[in-house]
Design an enzyme around this catalytic site. Structure first.
Site, PDB file in Angstrom:
ATOM      1  N   LYS A  28     133.663 104.463 123.259  1.00  0.00           N
ATOM      2  CA  LYS A  28     134.577 103.347 123.001  1.00  0.00           C
ATOM      3  C   LYS A  28     136.008 103.860 122.925  1.00  0.00           C
ATOM      4  CE  LYS A  28     134.267 101.413 118.895  1.00  0.00           C
ATOM      5  NZ  LYS A  28     133.740 100.537 117.809  1.00  0.00           N
ATOM      6  N   LYS A  85     127.387  97.442 125.551  1.00  0.00           N
ATOM      7  CA  LYS A  85     127.763  96.487 124.504  1.00  0.00           C
ATOM      8  C   LYS A  85     128.856  95.550 125.004  1.00  0.00           C
ATOM      9  CE  LYS A  85     128.608  98.468 120.564  1.00  0.00           C
ATOM     10  NZ  LYS A  85     129.182  99.515 119.686  1.00  0.00           N
TER      11      LYS A  85
END
Length: 232
Positions: A28, A85
């Site tokens: 991320k 995600k």
């Protein structure tokens, strides 16, 4: 059994997190918001530098447009991560949007929806996520200003979310500016993962470097909870 998810920005952090006890390595970009996507090349580098059996995930962003978000998720799925995600903000956290995403993503990977607790998401959306083919659901926060997930939702709400995921066969995760003291009350709810970034970084800055000692402390505390040990 609740496991530890650690968000990382590159292969060096990934190796560090794994060595200190992370169970899932999550790629991320904290500079790009709550669910900022890293470049595909960086994700591939992270994936390539880990043992083959490492559980991994990467975020695809939180775009309010179904087509753009689906395109990003499909591209990230090609990197070989275990899970992709997708952040579902107010516009996307609706059954119609979830169904549309499901149609675009079907058969192309294992996808997890992330709902933002500070945007008052419908926690009952888990049924639509299951119907659309998502394999998991997480709760997180969109605003990283020190407001933690337990500040936004009651333990009863969090318990209901986790139980609803379990009933549907969805993997569940809780994240959002969590600290080590959140492990005991949240782990007892039985989520599959607790997600950390800022609470593991030097000076608590999620955009800064991971602190190996902090990762180790959190990993040990979570392991102790799994063995039924009470906090000191």
């Amino acid at each position: 059994m609740t496991r530890l998810l650690v968000s990382v920005v590159d292969s060096a952090e990934a190796g560090l997190a794994l060595a200190q006890g992370a169970d899932l390595i999550d790629a991320k970009d904290p500079e790009a918001g709550a669910l900022g996507a890293l470049p595909l090349a960086t994700i591939r580098s992270i994936q390539a530098g880990l043992p083959e059996d490492t559980i991994t995930s990467a975020v695809a962003g939180d775009d309010d447009d179904v087509e753009r978000l689906a395109d990003s998720a499909l591209a990230i799925a090609t990197t070989g991560v275990t899970f992709v995600k997708l952040g579902l903000g107010r516009t996307m956290a609706q059954p119609a949007s979830v169904a549309a995403l499901g149609r675009r993503l079907a058969g192309h990977g294992r996808f997890i929806a992330v709902l933002f607790a500070d945007e008052n998401p419908p926690l009952s959306l888990t049924a639509a996520l299951h119907e659309a083919g998502f394999v998991g659901a997480m709760l997180d926060t969109s605003q990283k200003r020190g407001i933690r997930l337990p500040d936004l939702l009651t333990m009863d709400q969090l318990s209901s979310f986790v139980a609803g995921c379990r009933q549907l066969g969805l993997m569940s995760g809780l994240a959002g500016s969590l600290r080590i003291e959140d492990i005991d009350p949240l782990a007892v709810l039985g989520p599959d993962y607790l997600g950390f970034r800022g609470g593991l970084c030097l000076a608590g800055d999620r955009r800064g470097q991971l602190d190996p000692q902090a990762i180790g402390r959190v990993a040990r505390r979570l392991q102790a909870v799994r063995h039924g040990e009470q906090a000191a």
